[in-house]
Scaffold this active site. Structure first.
Site, PDB file in Angstrom:
ATOM      1  N   SER A  70       2.907  -7.729   8.331  1.00  0.00           N
ATOM      2  CA  SER A  70       3.983  -9.235   8.064  1.00  0.00           C
ATOM      3  C   SER A  70       4.761  -8.376   7.268  1.00  0.00           C
ATOM      4  CB  SER A  70       2.913 -10.462   7.061  1.00  0.00           C
ATOM      5  OG  SER A  70       2.676 -10.671   7.742  1.00  0.00           O
ATOM      6  N   LYS A  73       8.329  -8.948   9.610  1.00  0.00           N
ATOM      7  CA  LYS A  73       9.152 -10.341   8.789  1.00  0.00           C
ATOM      8  C   LYS A  73      10.936  -9.496   8.702  1.00  0.00           C
ATOM      9  CE  LYS A  73       5.421 -13.014   8.618  1.00  0.00           C
ATOM     10  NZ  LYS A  73       3.564 -13.502   7.840  1.00  0.00           N
ATOM     11  N   SER A 131       5.185 -14.765   2.712  1.00  0.00           N
ATOM     12  CA  SER A 131       5.000 -14.562   3.994  1.00  0.00           C
ATOM     13  C   SER A 131       4.617 -15.563   5.438  1.00  0.00           C
ATOM     14  CB  SER A 131       3.402 -13.824   4.522  1.00  0.00           C
ATOM     15  OG  SER A 131       3.455 -12.616   5.523  1.00  0.00           O
ATOM     16  N   LYS A 248       8.679  -7.338   0.152  1.00  0.00           N
ATOM     17  CA  LYS A 248       8.181  -7.611   1.054  1.00  0.00           C
ATOM     18  C   LYS A 248       6.719  -6.845   1.415  1.00  0.00           C
ATOM     19  CE  LYS A 248       7.127 -10.720   4.440  1.00  0.00           C
ATOM     20  NZ  LYS A 248       5.013 -10.706   3.497  1.00  0.00           N
TER      21      LYS A 248
END
Length: 312
Positions: A70, A73, A131, A248
C-alpha cells in the site's frame, strides 16, 4: 584535519622526546570523532535521504526491486494532487463496486458507504490514513479517463507510470492503484520509493494529510442524512518518534511489512523507506537516529491504535 605523509612525519618528529624517543599520545591519536556506524535493520531493503539536498544518508539493497504493497498509494495521491486544476471539494459518489472490491480482495478499507457523496479531500484522508483501497479506487475511477470504470482505472495507473518516468525512476512500475497486484508487476526500490515520497511531500495538502494521526469528517448520505467517518493513521511512528511527520504503511504477502517515513528536527528533514522489514518501526527509528545523531529508538514506545482501527 587530514595530514599528508610528510605532515605525519613532521608531527611525529615534533613529538619525540630527548629522554627516550617516546611519542606523545597526541601524535598518533585517532581522528577526533569516528563516523557513526550504520545501523543494522531487519528490512530486506532500506534507504534514507536528506530531503533538502537529496543526498543519500543510508542504503541497504537500495536498488533491488521489491513489491511495495500500500505504499503504492503515495503515488496515487501524488498524481491526484498534481492534476491540473484539481478541486479538493469536488463531490464523488461512492459506488457499490468500491465496496465489492475490498470485500473480494480482503483489502484494507475506509468503509465508504454506497451512495455517500464524499469530497476528493476526504478521499485523500480515506486513502492514506486507514489505507482504504475503496477510497483509492474512487480516486482512480474519478481521475482516470474512459467510458468504463475499468478503462478509467487503467488510465489512472498509466498516469502513475508516467509520473514515475517523469521522476526518472527506472526501477519502478505500477500495475495497481492501491498496491494489490495480480501479476506482481507493481514494484519499486527503496531509493525510488524515497524519491516518490520526497516528491509527494512537496505538496502542502499531502503533508497535511500524512501527519494527521486521525481524521473525523461528515459526508452527505442518501435520503438527506449525514454520515460521520473517523479514520486513524496506520503509521504508528507518528506520535511515537519525536519529529515524525508521515508518511505511509504497507503490508502484503509478497511485499511483507513496509514503511515510508519522514521526520523533521530543527532545519533537517529526512525521508526514508523500509521494505519487507519484520520490525519496520524500530528500523525507521534507527535510521532516523542515524541521520539526526540521536538515540530515540532505544526508548521509543509506539502509539497504539483503537481496537477497531484498520491495520496495514
Amino acid at each position: 584535519m587530514i595530514l599528508t605523509h610528510q605532515g605525519v612525519r613532521r608531527a611525529a618528529a615534533v613529538a619525540l622526546t630527548t629522554a627516550g624517543a617516546l611519542l606523545t599520545a597526541s601524535a598518533l591519536a585517532a581522528p577526533a570523532q569516528a563516523a557513526a556506524a550504520a545501523p543494522s535493520v531487519t528490512g530486506k531493503g532500506a534507504f534514507l535521504l536528506n530531503n533538502a539536498s537529496g543526498a543519500t544518508v543510508y542504503g541497504k539493497a537500495a536498488d533491488t526491486r521489491r513489491q511495495m504493497a500500500s505504499t503504492t498509494k503515495i503515488m496515487t495521491i501524488a498524481v491526484v494532487l498534481n492534476t491540473k486544476g484539481v478541486d479538493l471539494n469536488r463531490k464523488v459518489t461512492v459506488k457499490q463496486a468500491y465496496r465489492d472490491y475490498v470485500t473480494k480482495e480482503g483489502a484494507s478499507t475506509a468503509d465508504l458507504r454506497t451512495g455517500d457523496k464524499v469530497t476528493v479531500r476526504q478521499l485523500l484522508y480515506g486513502t492514506l490514513l486507514p489505507s482504504g483501497c475503496d477510497a483509492a479506487y474512487a480516486l482512480a475511477d474519478t481521475f482516470g479517463t474512459g467510458k468504463t470504470t475499468a478503462d478509467r482505472t487503467k488510465s489512472f495507473i498509466g498516469k502513475m507510470n508516467a509520473k514515475a518516468s517523469e521522476l526518472k525512476l527506472k526501477n519502478t512500475k505500477f500495475d495497481s492503484f492501491d498496491g494489490i497486484s495480480g501479476k506482481g508487476n507493481n514494484y519499486t526500490t527503496p531509493r525510488d520509493l524515497a524519491k516518490i515520497a520526497q516528491y509527494a511531500m512537496k505538496n502542502a495538502n499531502f503533508r497535511a494529510v500524512v501527519k494527521a494521526t486521525s481524521y473525523k469528517t461528515t459526508a452527505q448520505a442518501p435520503n438527506n442524512k449525514t454520515r460521520t467517518y473517523t479514520w486513524y493513521n496506520t503509521n504508528k511512528l507518528l506520535g511515537s518518534y519525536k519529529g515524525a511527520i508521515g508518511i505511509k504503511t504497507g503490508t502484503g504477502t509478497a511485499a511483507g511489512p513496509c514503511l515510508v517515513f519522514a521526520a523533521t528536527r530543527g532545519s533537517k528533514t529526512l525521508v526514508g523507506v523500509v521494505l519487507n522489514g519484520s520490525d519496520r518501526y524500530k528500523d525507521a527509528a534507527k535510521l532516523l537516529d542515524h541521520g539526526f545523531g540521536s538515540t530515540t529508538a532505544k526508548t521509543m514506545k509506539l502509539r497504539s491504535l483503537p481496537a477497531d482501527a484498520q491495520r496495514d
